[in-house]
Design a protein around this motif. Structure first.
Motif, PDB file in Angstrom:
ATOM      1  N   ALA A  53     -12.544  63.697  -9.721  1.00 61.34           N
ATOM      2  CA  ALA A  53     -11.223  63.106  -9.984  1.00 61.34           C
ATOM      3  C   ALA A  53     -10.339  64.083 -10.755  1.00 61.34           C
ATOM      4  N   ALA A  54     -10.918  64.780 -11.727  1.00 57.99           N
ATOM      5  CA  ALA A  54     -10.146  65.749 -12.508  1.00 57.99           C
ATOM      6  C   ALA A  54      -9.658  66.890 -11.624  1.00 57.99           C
ATOM      7  N   GLU A  55     -10.492  67.346 -10.713  1.00 57.37           N
ATOM      8  CA  GLU A  55     -10.083  68.425  -9.808  1.00 57.37           C
ATOM      9  C   GLU A  55      -8.940  67.988  -8.897  1.00 57.37           C
ATOM     10  N   ARG A  56      -8.982  66.750  -8.423  1.00 63.30           N
ATOM     11  CA  ARG A  56      -7.875  66.235  -7.599  1.00 63.30           C
ATOM     12  C   ARG A  56      -6.598  66.121  -8.436  1.00 63.30           C
ATOM     13  N   GLU A  57      -6.746  65.682  -9.665  1.00 67.22           N
ATOM     14  CA  GLU A  57      -5.590  65.554 -10.553  1.00 67.22           C
ATOM     15  C   GLU A  57      -4.976  66.930 -10.828  1.00 67.22           C
ATOM     16  N   VAL A  58      -5.826  67.927 -11.055  1.00 63.48           N
ATOM     17  CA  VAL A  58      -5.341  69.280 -11.284  1.00 63.48           C
ATOM     18  C   VAL A  58      -4.585  69.785 -10.052  1.00 63.48           C
ATOM     19  N   GLY A  59      -5.075  69.463  -8.867  1.00 67.95           N
ATOM     20  CA  GLY A  59      -4.375  69.854  -7.643  1.00 67.95           C
ATOM     21  C   GLY A  59      -2.966  69.296  -7.593  1.00 67.95           C
ATOM     22  N   LEU A  60      -2.815  68.049  -7.985  1.00 65.02           N
ATOM     23  CA  LEU A  60      -1.495  67.432  -8.035  1.00 65.02           C
ATOM     24  C   LEU A  60      -0.607  68.135  -9.061  1.00 65.02           C
ATOM     25  N   PHE A  61      -1.168  68.397 -10.241  1.00 65.82           N
ATOM     26  CA  PHE A  61      -0.413  69.057 -11.299  1.00 65.82           C
ATOM     27  C   PHE A  61       0.022  70.462 -10.870  1.00 65.82           C
ATOM     28  N   GLU A  62      -0.864  71.174 -10.188  1.00 66.79           N
ATOM     29  CA  GLU A  62      -0.527  72.516  -9.712  1.00 66.79           C
ATOM     30  C   GLU A  62       0.670  72.480  -8.770  1.00 66.79           C
ATOM     31  N   ALA A  63       0.711  71.473  -7.922  1.00 69.34           N
ATOM     32  CA  ALA A  63       1.831  71.356  -6.986  1.00 69.34           C
ATOM     33  C   ALA A  63       3.157  71.209  -7.720  1.00 69.34           C
ATOM     34  N   VAL A  64       3.117  70.584  -8.887  1.00 66.31           N
ATOM     35  CA  VAL A  64       4.339  70.380  -9.666  1.00 66.31           C
ATOM     36  C   VAL A  64       4.698  71.636 -10.467  1.00 66.31           C
ATOM     37  N   VAL A  65       3.717  72.266 -11.106  1.00 62.82           N
ATOM     38  CA  VAL A  65       4.035  73.367 -12.027  1.00 62.82           C
ATOM     39  C   VAL A  65       4.044  74.745 -11.373  1.00 62.82           C
TER      40      VAL A  65
ATOM     41  N   PRO B  15       5.732  76.010  -8.871  1.00 65.23           N
ATOM     42  CA  PRO B  15       7.085  76.571  -8.715  1.00 65.23           C
ATOM     43  C   PRO B  15       7.677  77.074 -10.039  1.00 65.23           C
ATOM     44  N   MET B  16       7.366  76.394 -11.145  1.00 63.44           N
ATOM     45  CA  MET B  16       7.856  76.843 -12.457  1.00 63.44           C
ATOM     46  C   MET B  16       7.209  78.163 -12.841  1.00 63.44           C
ATOM     47  N   LEU B  17       5.914  78.278 -12.603  1.00 59.95           N
ATOM     48  CA  LEU B  17       5.189  79.484 -12.998  1.00 59.95           C
ATOM     49  C   LEU B  17       5.572  80.689 -12.142  1.00 59.95           C
ATOM     50  N   LYS B  18       5.982  80.456 -10.919  1.00 66.12           N
ATOM     51  CA  LYS B  18       6.388  81.556 -10.044  1.00 66.12           C
ATOM     52  C   LYS B  18       7.688  82.203 -10.522  1.00 66.12           C
ATOM     53  N   GLN B  19       8.442  81.516 -11.357  1.00 61.67           N
ATOM     54  CA  GLN B  19       9.692  82.068 -11.884  1.00 61.67           C
ATOM     55  C   GLN B  19       9.439  83.220 -12.852  1.00 61.67           C
ATOM     56  N   ARG B  20       8.261  83.261 -13.442  1.00 61.50           N
ATOM     57  CA  ARG B  20       7.830  84.346 -14.340  1.00 61.50           C
ATOM     58  C   ARG B  20       8.781  84.610 -15.506  1.00 61.50           C
ATOM     59  N   ASN B  21       9.313  83.566 -16.070  1.00 59.76           N
ATOM     60  CA  ASN B  21      10.090  83.761 -17.300  1.00 59.76           C
ATOM     61  C   ASN B  21       9.526  82.841 -18.365  1.00 59.76           C
ATOM     62  N   PRO B  22       9.667  83.214 -19.627  1.00 62.37           N
ATOM     63  CA  PRO B  22       9.049  82.441 -20.712  1.00 62.37           C
ATOM     64  C   PRO B  22       9.497  80.986 -20.755  1.00 62.37           C
ATOM     65  N   GLN B  23      10.751  80.720 -20.471  1.00 63.97           N
ATOM     66  CA  GLN B  23      11.247  79.337 -20.503  1.00 63.97           C
ATOM     67  C   GLN B  23      10.562  78.494 -19.429  1.00 63.97           C
ATOM     68  N   ALA B  24      10.359  79.058 -18.241  1.00 69.08           N
ATOM     69  CA  ALA B  24       9.690  78.331 -17.161  1.00 69.08           C
ATOM     70  C   ALA B  24       8.235  78.057 -17.529  1.00 69.08           C
ATOM     71  N   ARG B  25       7.575  79.002 -18.187  1.00 69.79           N
ATOM     72  CA  ARG B  25       6.182  78.794 -18.621  1.00 69.79           C
ATOM     73  C   ARG B  25       6.113  77.668 -19.661  1.00 69.79           C
ATOM     74  N   LYS B  26       7.076  77.653 -20.583  1.00 75.54           N
ATOM     75  CA  LYS B  26       7.123  76.577 -21.582  1.00 75.54           C
ATOM     76  C   LYS B  26       7.348  75.236 -20.897  1.00 75.54           C
ATOM     77  N   GLN B  27       8.249  75.233 -19.910  1.00 76.52           N
ATOM     78  CA  GLN B  27       8.530  74.011 -19.157  1.00 76.52           C
ATOM     79  C   GLN B  27       7.278  73.539 -18.411  1.00 76.52           C
ATOM     80  N   ALA B  28       6.522  74.474 -17.873  1.00 74.00           N
ATOM     81  CA  ALA B  28       5.281  74.136 -17.166  1.00 74.00           C
ATOM     82  C   ALA B  28       4.267  73.530 -18.138  1.00 74.00           C
ATOM     83  N   LEU B  29       4.154  74.094 -19.329  1.00 70.41           N
ATOM     84  CA  LEU B  29       3.237  73.566 -20.334  1.00 70.41           C
ATOM     85  C   LEU B  29       3.636  72.152 -20.750  1.00 70.41           C
TER      86      LEU B  29
END
Length: 157
Positions: free
Chosen positions: A100-112, A114-128
């Protein structure tokens, strides 16, 4: 399997309260680093029980040389598994939580992602922030759904 000496009620009451930040993400190695023997001592689980947790993928150490070292998440997983063991729930039964945790992480990855691909500190903070909030929401949703599913058992006569 033999019962552990600690009662289920004592084990449940000894569990720490959830932290306000349900997902303290670490950027690197943690401050806790213990061997299997130290983990066994810290959790009151014998080495063979910890080996079962590893076999089912619930516990993983970081190998340095020939020695695996375990972090604070391993301590938490082992303590929670020990609490389940007090109720007769063994490692093989806990595999569903990992799935269940692995499936949940998959969902979270789909959301974050795109933020992490921006490669800027603000996007990383937003992802966190997003990961922390989604983790909190998931924990609360799961708890409510379990209560809802068990309502007939939990209701008074």
């Amino acid at each position: 399997s033999p019962s552990r000496p600690t009662s289920a009620v004592a084990a449940a009451s000894a569990m720490p309260a959830p932290a306000e930040d349900p997902l303290p993400l670490s950027a690197g190695p943690t401050s806790v680093s213990m061997t299997l023997d130290e983990l066994a001592g810290a959790t009151s689980l014998p080495a063979h029980r910890l080996a079962e947790l590893e076999r089912y993928g619930l516990l993983a150490g970081r190998v340095v040389g020939d020695t695996p070292y375990y972090d604070e998440d391993a301590v938490v997983v082992a303590k929670l598994a020990a609490g389940f063991l007090d109720f007769g729930v063994e490692a093989r039964h806990l595999k569903m939580y990992k799935s269940a945790a692995e499936r949940e992480v998959g969902l979270f990855e789909a959301v974050v992602l795109p933020m992490l691909k921006q490669r800027n500190p603000q996007a990383r903070k937003q992802a966190l922030v997003a990961l922390t909030e989604m983790t909190r929401l998931g924990q609360n949703l799961r708890a409510a759904m379990v209560r809802q599913a068990l309502k007939d058992y939990l209701a008074g006569p």
